[in-house]
Motif scaffolding. Structure first.
Motif, PDB file in Angstrom:
ATOM      1  N   THR A  42       0.828  -1.207   0.000  1.00  0.00           N
ATOM      2  CA  THR A  42       0.000   0.000   0.000  1.00  0.00           C
ATOM      3  C   THR A  42       0.861   1.255   0.000  1.00  0.00           C
ATOM      4  N   LEU A  45       2.304   1.728  -3.497  1.00  0.00           N
ATOM      5  CA  LEU A  45       1.260   2.174  -4.431  1.00  0.00           C
ATOM      6  C   LEU A  45       0.911   3.633  -4.188  1.00  0.00           C
ATOM      7  N   LYS A  48       3.658   5.990  -5.352  1.00  0.00           N
ATOM      8  CA  LYS A  48       3.692   6.010  -6.821  1.00  0.00           C
ATOM      9  C   LYS A  48       2.559   6.867  -7.391  1.00  0.00           C
ATOM     10  N   GLU A  49       1.371   6.757  -6.807  1.00  0.00           N
ATOM     11  CA  GLU A  49       0.197   7.419  -7.375  1.00  0.00           C
ATOM     12  C   GLU A  49       0.046   8.864  -6.939  1.00  0.00           C
TER      13      GLU A  49
END
Length: 312
Positions: A42, A45, A48-49
C-alpha cells in the motif's frame, strides 16, 4: 562428509518440541506475512500514485518498503513451508542464495534509515538549501550507494559456502538459511567467515546507528534554537516516524545480537523467537508507524481507498 555439489539438501527446522502445533503457529505467521505484504504494498502504491509524495523523504520511504517486502518474501516462503506443509528440505544453492538476500537486505535497510536521517538533517538544519542539496541526481546516487554497499559487502562470506565441505550435519536451526548457521556445519577453516561478519556488523550497523544518533543530536540542537514553540513541534513531528522506525530496527538488531552472543544458556526457542522478531517486526511496524504518525501518508491512504471504493 559431503560437499555442496552433492545431492544432499539442508534440512530446515521449525519449533522443536512444538511440531504438533506447527499448523496453528503457521496461521499466525501467515497473518503477519499478509499484513506485511498489504502494508508495504500500500505504501509503494500510494507513493507512486500521489504526486504530492514525490519528495526525497518518500523516495527513501518507498525504498524502505521495497526492502521490507524483499526481506519478507525471502524468508516467509520457507517458514510457511516448514510450519504448514512440513517441507523441510532446501537445496544448497537455494539455501546460500536465501542467506545472501537475507543479510544483504538487512544491511540495505540500515543504509536506508541512514539516508532518511540525512534527509531529515538537511530539512531541519539547512532548509533553505534542501532542494538544491537533495536533487534527483543526488537522491538516485544515495539510493544506488545504499544498494551496492548492502549487496556487495555480503558477497565475500557467502561465496566460500559454495566450496566448503559439510560433514557435521545438514540440519539447520531455523526455518530459513543464515550464514552463521551454515558455517557451523562446515568441515573447513571458517576463520574468515567467523571474523568478516563481525567487522561488517561494526562498519555497517554500528557506524550507521552512530551517525544517525549524531545527526539527531544536531537536529535537536537546531530545533531548540527555534523561538516559536509551534515551529519546534512541527520540526520534531517530521522526525517522529523515522525515529520510531530506527528504534524498531536497531532494538531488534541489538536484541538478536545479545541473545546470539551471550544467551547460550537461554532456550533455543528464545533464539528462534528473537530471529523472527528481527526479520518480521520492522517490516510489519514500519508501514503502521508511517500511516499513523505521518499526516500526508494517513490522508493519502484514506484518499486512495476512498477513491478506489467510489470508482468501483
Amino acid at each position: 562428509m559431503w560437499s555442496n555439489g552433492s545431492l544432499h539438501p539442508f534440512l530446515l527446522t521449525g519449533f522443536p518440541g512444538l511440531e504438533a502445533a506447527h499448523h496453528w503457529i503457521s496461521l499466525f505467521f501467515l497473518f503477519i506475512y499478509m499484513s506485511v505484504l498489504f502494508g508495504n504494498g500500500t505504501l509503494l502504491l500510494l507513493i507512486k500514485e500521489d504526486h504530492n509524495l514525490h519528495e526525497p523523504m518518500y523516495f527513501f520511504l518507498s525504498m524502505l518498503a521495497a526492502t521490507d517486502l524483499g526481506l519478507t518474501l525471502t524468508t516467509m516462503p520457507t517458514v510457511l513451508g516448514v510450519l504448514w506443509l512440513d517441507y523441510r528440505e532446501i537445496g544448497s544453492a537455494a539455501c546460500f542464495s536465501q542467506a545472501y538476500f537475507i543479510h544483504s537486505l538487512s544491511f540495505v535497510e540500515s543504509g536506508i534509515l541512514l539516508a532518511m536521517a540525512y534527509d531529515r538533517f538537511i530539512a531541519i538544519c539547512n532548509p533553505l538549501r534542501y532542494t538544491s542539496i537533495l536533487t534527483t541526481t543526488r537522491i538516485v546516487k544515495i539510493g544506488l550507494g545504499v544498494l551496492i554497499r548492502g549487496f556487495v559487502s555480503v558477497v565475500p562470506p557467502i561465496m566460500p559456502l559454495y566450496f566448503f565441505l559439510y560433514c557435521h550435519s545438514h540440519v539447520l536451526s531455523h526455518a530459513f538459511c543464515l550464514h552463521q548457521d551454515v558455517i557451523k556445519l562446515a568441515c573447513a577453516d571458517t576463520t574468515f567467515n567467523q571474523l568478516y561478519p563481525v567487522v561488517l556488523v561494526v562498519f555497517i550497523f554500528v557506524l550507521d546507528s552512530l551517525i544517525i544518533f549524531i545527526s539527531y543530536v544536531l537536529i535537536l540542537k537546531t530545533v531548540l534554537s527555534i523561538a516559536s514553540r509551534e515551529e519546534k513541534a512541527k520540526a520534531l513531528n517530521t522526525c517522529v516516524s523515522h525515529i520510531c522506525c530506527v528504534l524498531v530496527f536497531y532494538v531488534a538488531v541489538i536484541g538478536l545480537s545479545l541473545i546470539h552472543r551471550f544467551g547460550k544458556q537461554v532456550s533455543h526457542i528464545v533464539h528462534l523467537i528473537m530471529s523472527y522478531v528481527y526479520f518480521l517486526f520492522p517490516p510489519l511496524m514500519n508501514p503502521i508507524i508511517y500511516s499513523v504518525k505521518t499526516k500526508q501518508i494517513k490522508n493519502g491512504i484514506l484518499h486512495l481507498f476512498t477513491t478506489h471504493r467510489i470508482g468501483t
